[in-house]
Design an enzyme around this catalytic site. Structure first.
Site, PDB file in Angstrom:
ATOM      1  N   ASP A 187       3.963  -6.965  -9.627  1.00 31.63           N
ATOM      2  CA  ASP A 187       4.821  -5.746  -9.185  1.00 31.63           C
ATOM      3  C   ASP A 187       5.850  -4.937 -10.044  1.00 31.63           C
ATOM      4  O   ASP A 187       6.628  -5.750 -11.056  1.00 31.63           O
ATOM      5  CB  ASP A 187       5.959  -6.626  -7.785  1.00 31.63           C
ATOM      6  CG  ASP A 187       6.903  -6.045  -7.623  1.00 31.63           C
ATOM      7  OD1 ASP A 187       6.784  -5.094  -6.514  1.00 31.63           O
ATOM      8  OD2 ASP A 187       8.354  -5.372  -8.334  1.00 31.63           O
ATOM      9  N   ASN A 195      13.544   5.257  -9.780  1.00 31.32           N
ATOM     10  CA  ASN A 195      13.069   6.552  -8.920  1.00 31.32           C
ATOM     11  C   ASN A 195      14.909   6.728  -8.709  1.00 31.32           C
ATOM     12  O   ASN A 195      15.515   7.365  -8.771  1.00 31.32           O
ATOM     13  CB  ASN A 195      13.518   5.535  -7.581  1.00 31.32           C
ATOM     14  CG  ASN A 195      11.800   6.287  -7.531  1.00 31.32           C
ATOM     15  OD1 ASN A 195      11.016   6.374  -8.531  1.00 31.32           O
ATOM     16  ND2 ASN A 195      11.136   5.014  -6.008  1.00 31.32           N
ATOM     17  N   HIS A 200      12.397  10.341  -8.303  1.00 27.92           N
ATOM     18  CA  HIS A 200      11.208  10.136  -8.073  1.00 27.92           C
ATOM     19  C   HIS A 200       9.628  11.001  -8.417  1.00 27.92           C
ATOM     20  O   HIS A 200       8.325   9.854  -8.642  1.00 27.92           O
ATOM     21  CB  HIS A 200      10.408  11.125  -6.595  1.00 27.92           C
ATOM     22  CG  HIS A 200      11.777   9.198  -5.561  1.00 27.92           C
ATOM     23  ND1 HIS A 200      11.553   8.558  -5.108  1.00 27.92           N
ATOM     24  CD2 HIS A 200      12.632  10.116  -5.031  1.00 27.92           C
ATOM     25  CE1 HIS A 200      12.282   7.983  -4.222  1.00 27.92           C
ATOM     26  NE2 HIS A 200      13.316   9.064  -4.222  1.00 27.92           N
ATOM     27  N   ASP A 204       6.737   8.256 -10.227  1.00 28.69           N
ATOM     28  CA  ASP A 204       5.174   8.254  -9.874  1.00 28.69           C
ATOM     29  C   ASP A 204       5.134   8.160 -10.864  1.00 28.69           C
ATOM     30  O   ASP A 204       3.836   7.899 -11.379  1.00 28.69           O
ATOM     31  CB  ASP A 204       5.261   9.385  -8.945  1.00 28.69           C
ATOM     32  CG  ASP A 204       5.490   9.552  -7.298  1.00 28.69           C
ATOM     33  OD1 ASP A 204       6.032   9.328  -6.817  1.00 28.69           O
ATOM     34  OD2 ASP A 204       5.866  10.847  -7.019  1.00 28.69           O
ATOM     35  N   GLU A 230       5.777  -0.048  -5.060  1.00 28.81           N
ATOM     36  CA  GLU A 230       5.290  -0.529  -6.262  1.00 28.81           C
ATOM     37  C   GLU A 230       4.561  -1.585  -6.730  1.00 28.81           C
ATOM     38  O   GLU A 230       4.241  -2.769  -7.371  1.00 28.81           O
ATOM     39  CB  GLU A 230       6.580  -0.576  -6.922  1.00 28.81           C
ATOM     40  CG  GLU A 230       7.794  -1.712  -7.079  1.00 28.81           C
ATOM     41  CD  GLU A 230       8.578  -0.903  -5.729  1.00 28.81           C
ATOM     42  OE1 GLU A 230       9.075  -2.353  -5.505  1.00 28.81           O
ATOM     43  OE2 GLU A 230       8.277  -0.250  -4.843  1.00 28.81           O
TER      44      GLU A 230
END
Length: 322
Positions: A187, A195, A200, A204, A230
């Site tokens: 994780d 973010n 975002h 990404d 994530e």
């Protein structure tokens, strides 16, 4: 009909060849001529035409042999072939079955007769072309669909669905042959902050780059997937918890020092990851694939609770570290 149609004519008689070339060229077709069967085969294979006219009787390799040879090849199954034969030919009706030819023109022929047969076969060629295009579009659509079914669009890693299918298969194999099967659950720490701070799009990008780090660190036989958000998983067949822990730590250290691409020129983004490791079999607790996932998830939870940016091995998997 225009000269984008290419027609190959093969006849050993110069008078017939010249007449057909003149008639067809006058209709704006692009015409190539062969004077025997061998030359016809060579010209057709070098640059497949849209229509082929073959005289039945030619020296060495006749028109029927040419038609048979070409129709064996996939690229000529949609190219119509017309055989030129005499009206006195008693076996003319067997030509279709013997060669796969599409049509016949009887000698002596007239311009109107040749023109009618040629136009009909070129319309057939257009139908074949449309089918070829439709089949190609269908093939591409099926490939895209197969890709979407297996891969995560954002990271191009395997997706959750494919991972669960592979997990079920590998779990059965491990249980049947008493082989170790290790699962890593990773994780990205505090990903929401990435973010919120960088946007975002940049977030990404971090996920994609992290995916590449995992791919570079793992083996080709390992199954790497985006589990969701994530969270990522790596399934390690025939692998103990010790090896799983080493892989998780290698990925964690690579991630910690990696300068992820920033957003809007804000410089590199620094992130860390936490990892949980679990291995089958663990006493009697693991009886199904979901149990292995649950054990890895619990180990990941302990890694986060202990301060993040660390690897935690499921307690009952520790026997596999020896």
């Amino acid at each position: 009909m225009s000269n984008h149609y290419r027609i190959l004519v093969a006849d050993d008689r110069e008078d017939n060849l010249g007449l057909l070339r003149e008639w067809l060229s006058s209709q704006d077709y692009y015409v190539r001529c062969a004077r025997d069967g061998r030359e016809a085969l060579d010209l057709a294979r070098r640059d497949p035409p849209d229509l082929i006219l073959l005289d039945k009787i030619m020296p060495e390799v006749d028109g029927l042999a040419v038609a048979r040879e070409l129709k064996k090849e996939d690229r000529f199954t949609t190219v119509p072939i017309i055989v030129l034969t005499g009206r006195e030919d008693t076996r003319r009706h067997a030509i279709f079955d013997e060669t796969g030819a599409d049509d016949l023109i009887m000698k002596p022929f007239t311009f109107e007769e040749v023109d009618t047969h040629v136009r009909t076969m070129l319309k057939k060629r257009e139908v074949f072309r449309a089918l070829e295009r439709a089949n190609e579009e269908l093939r591409q659509a099926n490939e895209r669909m197969a890709h979407l079914i297996q891969f995560d669009e954002k990271t191009q890693l395997f997706n959750y669905r494919h991972f669960m299918e592979r997990l079920a298969d590998e779990f059965k194999r491990a249980r049947r042959y008493a082989l170790p099967l290790t699962l890593l659950m990773l994780d990205v720490d505090h990903f929401k902050n990435v973010n919120d701070r960088y946007g975002h799009v940049a977030g990404d990008g971090v996920l994609r780059e992290f995916g590449r780090i995992m791919v570079r660190s793992a083996r080709e036989t390992d199954v790497i997937a985006r589990y969701g958000g994530e969270e990522f998983v790596i399934l390690l067949p025939h692998t103990t918890a010790a090896h799983g822990q080493r892989l998780a730590d290698r990925i964690r250290r690579s991630t910690e020092t990696h300068p992820f691409g920033g957003g809007d020129g804000q410089g590199p983004i620094r992130v860390t990851v936490s990892a949980g490791v679990a291995t089958y079999p663990i006493n009697d607790r693991l009886r199904a694939p979901d149990d292995l996932v649950r054990a890895a998830d619990e180990a990941l939870y302990h890694a986060k609770e202990a301060g993040r940016n660390r690897t935690h091995v499921d307690g009952r998997s520790l026997v596999r570290l020896r």
